[in-house]
Scaffold this motif. Sequence first.
Motif, PDB file in Angstrom:
ATOM      1  N   TRP A  19      63.656  58.688  37.981  1.00 24.74           N
ATOM      2  CA  TRP A  19      64.982  58.142  37.727  1.00 24.74           C
ATOM      3  C   TRP A  19      64.986  56.611  37.788  1.00 24.74           C
ATOM      4  O   TRP A  19      66.021  55.987  37.970  1.00 24.74           O
ATOM      5  CB  TRP A  19      65.985  58.681  38.745  1.00 24.74           C
ATOM      6  CG  TRP A  19      66.120  60.162  38.734  1.00 24.74           C
ATOM      7  CD1 TRP A  19      65.767  61.012  37.734  1.00 24.74           C
ATOM      8  CD2 TRP A  19      66.645  60.977  39.783  1.00 24.74           C
ATOM      9  NE1 TRP A  19      66.034  62.315  38.092  1.00 24.74           N
ATOM     10  CE2 TRP A  19      66.576  62.326  39.336  1.00 24.74           C
ATOM     11  CE3 TRP A  19      67.172  60.719  41.035  1.00 24.74           C
ATOM     12  CZ2 TRP A  19      67.008  63.397  40.109  1.00 24.74           C
ATOM     13  CZ3 TRP A  19      67.606  61.776  41.813  1.00 24.74           C
ATOM     14  CH2 TRP A  19      67.529  63.105  41.353  1.00 24.74           C
ATOM     15  N   GLY A  25      72.411  52.355  38.520  1.00 29.18           N
ATOM     16  CA  GLY A  25      73.546  53.256  38.372  1.00 29.18           C
ATOM     17  C   GLY A  25      73.588  54.302  39.463  1.00 29.18           C
ATOM     18  O   GLY A  25      74.661  54.592  40.019  1.00 29.18           O
ATOM     19  N   LEU A  26      72.412  54.870  39.799  1.00 34.56           N
ATOM     20  CA  LEU A  26      72.345  55.875  40.855  1.00 34.56           C
ATOM     21  C   LEU A  26      72.732  55.293  42.206  1.00 34.56           C
ATOM     22  O   LEU A  26      73.354  55.967  43.032  1.00 34.56           O
ATOM     23  CB  LEU A  26      70.940  56.472  40.930  1.00 34.56           C
ATOM     24  CG  LEU A  26      70.557  57.438  39.807  1.00 34.56           C
ATOM     25  CD1 LEU A  26      69.086  57.810  39.918  1.00 34.56           C
ATOM     26  CD2 LEU A  26      71.421  58.692  39.857  1.00 34.56           C
ATOM     27  N   PHE A  28      74.960  53.000  42.868  1.00 37.17           N
ATOM     28  CA  PHE A  28      76.421  52.943  42.983  1.00 37.17           C
ATOM     29  C   PHE A  28      77.038  54.342  43.024  1.00 37.17           C
ATOM     30  O   PHE A  28      78.038  54.562  43.719  1.00 37.17           O
ATOM     31  CB  PHE A  28      77.002  52.120  41.836  1.00 37.17           C
ATOM     32  CG  PHE A  28      76.765  50.649  41.972  1.00 37.17           C
ATOM     33  CD1 PHE A  28      77.468  49.902  42.912  1.00 37.17           C
ATOM     34  CD2 PHE A  28      75.814  50.011  41.202  1.00 37.17           C
ATOM     35  CE1 PHE A  28      77.244  48.542  43.065  1.00 37.17           C
ATOM     36  CE2 PHE A  28      75.573  48.644  41.345  1.00 37.17           C
ATOM     37  CZ  PHE A  28      76.293  47.913  42.274  1.00 37.17           C
ATOM     38  N   VAL A  29      76.438  55.298  42.308  1.00 38.35           N
ATOM     39  CA  VAL A  29      76.937  56.673  42.354  1.00 38.35           C
ATOM     40  C   VAL A  29      76.824  57.240  43.764  1.00 38.35           C
ATOM     41  O   VAL A  29      77.793  57.779  44.321  1.00 38.35           O
ATOM     42  CB  VAL A  29      76.177  57.573  41.356  1.00 38.35           C
ATOM     43  CG1 VAL A  29      76.496  59.054  41.615  1.00 38.35           C
ATOM     44  CG2 VAL A  29      76.540  57.227  39.929  1.00 38.35           C
ATOM     45  N   PHE A  30      75.633  57.106  44.363  1.00 35.69           N
ATOM     46  CA  PHE A  30      75.435  57.638  45.708  1.00 35.69           C
ATOM     47  C   PHE A  30      76.237  56.863  46.750  1.00 35.69           C
ATOM     48  O   PHE A  30      76.676  57.444  47.748  1.00 35.69           O
ATOM     49  CB  PHE A  30      73.946  57.632  46.074  1.00 35.69           C
ATOM     50  CG  PHE A  30      73.155  58.717  45.410  1.00 35.69           C
ATOM     51  CD1 PHE A  30      73.455  60.049  45.631  1.00 35.69           C
ATOM     52  CD2 PHE A  30      72.111  58.411  44.557  1.00 35.69           C
ATOM     53  CE1 PHE A  30      72.733  61.065  45.021  1.00 35.69           C
ATOM     54  CE2 PHE A  30      71.380  59.410  43.937  1.00 35.69           C
ATOM     55  CZ  PHE A  30      71.691  60.738  44.167  1.00 35.69           C
ATOM     56  N   VAL A  32      79.230  55.500  46.230  1.00 31.83           N
ATOM     57  CA  VAL A  32      80.607  55.993  46.110  1.00 31.83           C
ATOM     58  C   VAL A  32      80.733  57.375  46.741  1.00 31.83           C
ATOM     59  O   VAL A  32      81.694  57.655  47.481  1.00 31.83           O
ATOM     60  CB  VAL A  32      81.044  56.030  44.627  1.00 31.83           C
ATOM     61  CG1 VAL A  32      82.369  56.772  44.480  1.00 31.83           C
ATOM     62  CG2 VAL A  32      81.169  54.624  44.071  1.00 31.83           C
ATOM     63  N   LEU A  33      79.762  58.255  46.466  1.00 31.62           N
ATOM     64  CA  LEU A  33      79.785  59.596  47.061  1.00 31.62           C
ATOM     65  C   LEU A  33      79.745  59.520  48.584  1.00 31.62           C
ATOM     66  O   LEU A  33      80.444  60.281  49.276  1.00 31.62           O
ATOM     67  CB  LEU A  33      78.608  60.425  46.553  1.00 31.62           C
ATOM     68  CG  LEU A  33      78.604  60.818  45.067  1.00 31.62           C
ATOM     69  CD1 LEU A  33      77.348  61.599  44.734  1.00 31.62           C
ATOM     70  CD2 LEU A  33      79.841  61.629  44.717  1.00 31.62           C
TER      71      LEU A  33
END
Length: 312
Positions: A19, A25-26, A28-30, A32-33
């Motif tokens: 990845w 991007g990952l 910021f995704v993680f 936020v989660l």
Amino acid sequence: MAENGTVVTEFILMGLQLWAELQTGLFFVFLVLYLITIGGNLGMIALIQSDRCLQTSMYFFLSHLPFLDICYSSIIVPQLLETLGTDQMVITFEHCTIQFFVTLCASTECVLSVVMAYDLYGAVSNPLLYATAMTPQTRLGLVARAYGGAMVNSVIRTGCTFSISFCKSNHMDFFFNDLPPLLKLACSETRPRERVIYLLAFLVITTSVSVIFISYLFIIQAILKIRSAGGKAKTFSTCASHITAVALFFGTLIFIYLKGNMGKSLGEGKTVSVFYTVVIPMLNPMIYSLRNKEVKEALKRVLNRMKVSQVE
């Protein structure tokens, strides 16, 4: 990479290598989660503690699940974010003690899910006897046993890890130092340890699922005897949230440990591990708030009180 029998003392996490192009991007995704997970679970704990109608045994036990979910995420996600944000993927062998806390959280959640199912059965089938039997001391005793039993399981599992010798590659195809990928790097005999780990996982998971299943058979039987349609709907909504959370949690554990090839399908294992360590802790507050009528009513009362205090 270790060669010629060199003892491995640190590992390089390679689980996010595929990845790499999505790394920013990952991150910021993680992130936020993780923030949603912490906020949602802290909110769930605060709601249970602040609303008098939720001061029951069921919600006392339920309040420990958000705490465990926060621990899950706080053990795994910061390490994941550090890897994504700094490309720092090296961890020491001593850092494998993280397994102790992951196992402690998972085992405790298994036992507490059983306790909650039994508690629901007692509350639905015989509410008068239940009210006198489930004293505050009994609640504390059940929770203490849940943590105590999980502690024993965690010590055994972590002991199995620290008794393994590593002298092969130090490249671990995972995003945190879990035991299945560690076993693939061992140069000592691991089958006895795998049997112990598998047996413990089998006993904890199958016993928990069996007791929960039997409890819900009696719960459904008791619900069908309730004459009030409103009473049936309220009880079903309470049970539905618990069943949904249990199905998600135990489903992932069964996939990882009872599939029969623990440590051999790490590609699938990575995806499932992300799900139960990152996604499920975020979803649980939503499950218990959106599918539980009592929690939704308590949330409305809290919001109304906040509106009134702002007006004053």
